[in-house]
Design a protein around this motif. Structure first.
Motif, PDB file in Angstrom:
ATOM      1  N   THR A  32      28.476 -72.718 -15.947  1.00 33.57           N
ATOM      2  CA  THR A  32      28.201 -73.031 -14.544  1.00 33.57           C
ATOM      3  C   THR A  32      28.070 -74.537 -14.346  1.00 33.57           C
ATOM      4  O   THR A  32      28.596 -75.099 -13.390  1.00 33.57           O
ATOM      5  N   ARG A  33      27.400 -75.190 -15.261  1.00 32.39           N
ATOM      6  CA  ARG A  33      27.232 -76.640 -15.171  1.00 32.39           C
ATOM      7  C   ARG A  33      28.584 -77.347 -15.243  1.00 32.39           C
ATOM      8  O   ARG A  33      28.845 -78.295 -14.493  1.00 32.39           O
ATOM      9  N   MET A  34      29.450 -76.889 -16.132  1.00 32.44           N
ATOM     10  CA  MET A  34      30.777 -77.485 -16.257  1.00 32.44           C
ATOM     11  C   MET A  34      31.573 -77.319 -14.962  1.00 32.44           C
ATOM     12  O   MET A  34      32.236 -78.251 -14.508  1.00 32.44           O
ATOM     13  N   GLU A  35      31.496 -76.135 -14.349  1.00 28.95           N
ATOM     14  CA  GLU A  35      32.206 -75.900 -13.090  1.00 28.95           C
ATOM     15  C   GLU A  35      31.690 -76.813 -11.987  1.00 28.95           C
ATOM     16  O   GLU A  35      32.480 -77.377 -11.218  1.00 28.95           O
ATOM     17  N   ILE A  36      30.391 -76.979 -11.901  1.00 29.63           N
ATOM     18  CA  ILE A  36      29.803 -77.841 -10.873  1.00 29.63           C
ATOM     19  C   ILE A  36      30.229 -79.292 -11.090  1.00 29.63           C
ATOM     20  O   ILE A  36      30.576 -80.002 -10.143  1.00 29.63           O
ATOM     21  N   GLU A  37      30.240 -79.742 -12.341  1.00 25.83           N
ATOM     22  CA  GLU A  37      30.658 -81.111 -12.627  1.00 25.83           C
ATOM     23  C   GLU A  37      32.128 -81.328 -12.279  1.00 25.83           C
ATOM     24  O   GLU A  37      32.497 -82.384 -11.751  1.00 25.83           O
ATOM     25  N   MET A  38      32.978 -80.334 -12.540  1.00 25.33           N
ATOM     26  CA  MET A  38      34.400 -80.452 -12.202  1.00 25.33           C
ATOM     27  C   MET A  38      34.583 -80.541 -10.685  1.00 25.33           C
ATOM     28  O   MET A  38      35.367 -81.359 -10.196  1.00 25.33           O
ATOM     29  N   LEU A  39      33.859 -79.713  -9.929  1.00 24.06           N
ATOM     30  CA  LEU A  39      33.940 -79.769  -8.471  1.00 24.06           C
ATOM     31  C   LEU A  39      33.451 -81.109  -7.933  1.00 24.06           C
ATOM     32  O   LEU A  39      34.024 -81.669  -6.999  1.00 24.06           O
ATOM     33  N   TRP A  40      32.412 -81.624  -8.533  1.00 21.83           N
ATOM     34  CA  TRP A  40      31.874 -82.918  -8.117  1.00 21.83           C
ATOM     35  C   TRP A  40      32.891 -84.027  -8.364  1.00 21.83           C
ATOM     36  O   TRP A  40      33.121 -84.874  -7.498  1.00 21.83           O
ATOM     37  N   LEU A  41      33.534 -83.993  -9.528  1.00 21.21           N
ATOM     38  CA  LEU A  41      34.552 -85.007  -9.833  1.00 21.21           C
ATOM     39  C   LEU A  41      35.749 -84.894  -8.898  1.00 21.21           C
ATOM     40  O   LEU A  41      36.299 -85.908  -8.452  1.00 21.21           O
ATOM     41  N   GLU A  42      36.163 -83.676  -8.586  1.00 17.60           N
ATOM     42  CA  GLU A  42      37.264 -83.492  -7.641  1.00 17.60           C
ATOM     43  C   GLU A  42      36.891 -84.056  -6.271  1.00 17.60           C
ATOM     44  O   GLU A  42      37.722 -84.669  -5.603  1.00 17.60           O
ATOM     45  N   GLY A  43      35.660 -83.873  -5.856  1.00 16.20           N
ATOM     46  CA  GLY A  43      35.190 -84.431  -4.592  1.00 16.20           C
ATOM     47  C   GLY A  43      35.227 -85.951  -4.596  1.00 16.20           C
ATOM     48  O   GLY A  43      35.616 -86.577  -3.599  1.00 16.20           O
ATOM     49  N   LEU A  44      34.824 -86.551  -5.708  1.00 16.05           N
ATOM     50  CA  LEU A  44      34.875 -88.013  -5.813  1.00 16.05           C
ATOM     51  C   LEU A  44      36.309 -88.531  -5.709  1.00 16.05           C
ATOM     52  O   LEU A  44      36.575 -89.537  -5.052  1.00 16.05           O
ATOM     53  N   ILE A  45      37.226 -87.838  -6.356  1.00 17.41           N
ATOM     54  CA  ILE A  45      38.634 -88.242  -6.313  1.00 17.41           C
ATOM     55  C   ILE A  45      39.176 -88.134  -4.891  1.00 17.41           C
ATOM     56  O   ILE A  45      39.873 -89.028  -4.405  1.00 17.41           O
ATOM     57  N   ARG A  46      38.834 -87.054  -4.207  1.00 16.98           N
ATOM     58  CA  ARG A  46      39.287 -86.887  -2.821  1.00 16.98           C
ATOM     59  C   ARG A  46      38.708 -87.956  -1.911  1.00 16.98           C
ATOM     60  O   ARG A  46      39.392 -88.473  -1.035  1.00 16.98           O
ATOM     61  N   ASP A  47      37.439 -88.279  -2.110  1.00 20.60           N
ATOM     62  CA  ASP A  47      36.817 -89.328  -1.291  1.00 20.60           C
ATOM     63  C   ASP A  47      37.487 -90.681  -1.534  1.00 20.60           C
ATOM     64  O   ASP A  47      37.668 -91.471  -0.602  1.00 20.60           O
ATOM     65  N   ALA A  48      37.858 -90.955  -2.774  1.00 15.59           N
ATOM     66  CA  ALA A  48      38.503 -92.226  -3.105  1.00 15.59           C
ATOM     67  C   ALA A  48      39.884 -92.324  -2.460  1.00 15.59           C
ATOM     68  O   ALA A  48      40.321 -93.410  -2.059  1.00 15.59           O
TER      69      ALA A  48
END
Length: 50
Positions: A32-48
Motif C-alpha cells: 500500500t505504501r509503495m502504491e501511494i508513493e507511486m501515485l504521489w510521484l505521478e502527481g508531481l510529474i503532472r504538476d511539473a
C-alpha cells in the motif's frame, strides 16, 4: 530514529515477534505504501508538466 528507517522497528522485541508470527500485515502495508508513493510521484510529474 527516523534517519535509521525500518531497521529500528526490528530491534523492538515485541514488534519483531509480531512480524515473524504474522508477516501478511507488513506485506500489505509495504504494498500500500509503495502504491501511494507511486501515485504521489505521478502527481508531481503532472504538476511539473502543467
Amino acid at each position: 530514529m527516523m534517519a535509521e528507517g525500518p531497521s529500528v522497528v526490528l530491534r523492538l522485541p515485541k514488534i519483531r515477534k509480531a512480524i515473524v508470527a504474522s508477516p501478511e500485515p507488513i506485506l500489505w502495508f509495504s504494498k500500500t505504501r509503495m502504491e501511494i508513493e507511486m501515485l504521489w510521484l505521478e502527481g508531481l510529474i503532472r504538476d511539473a508538466r502543467c
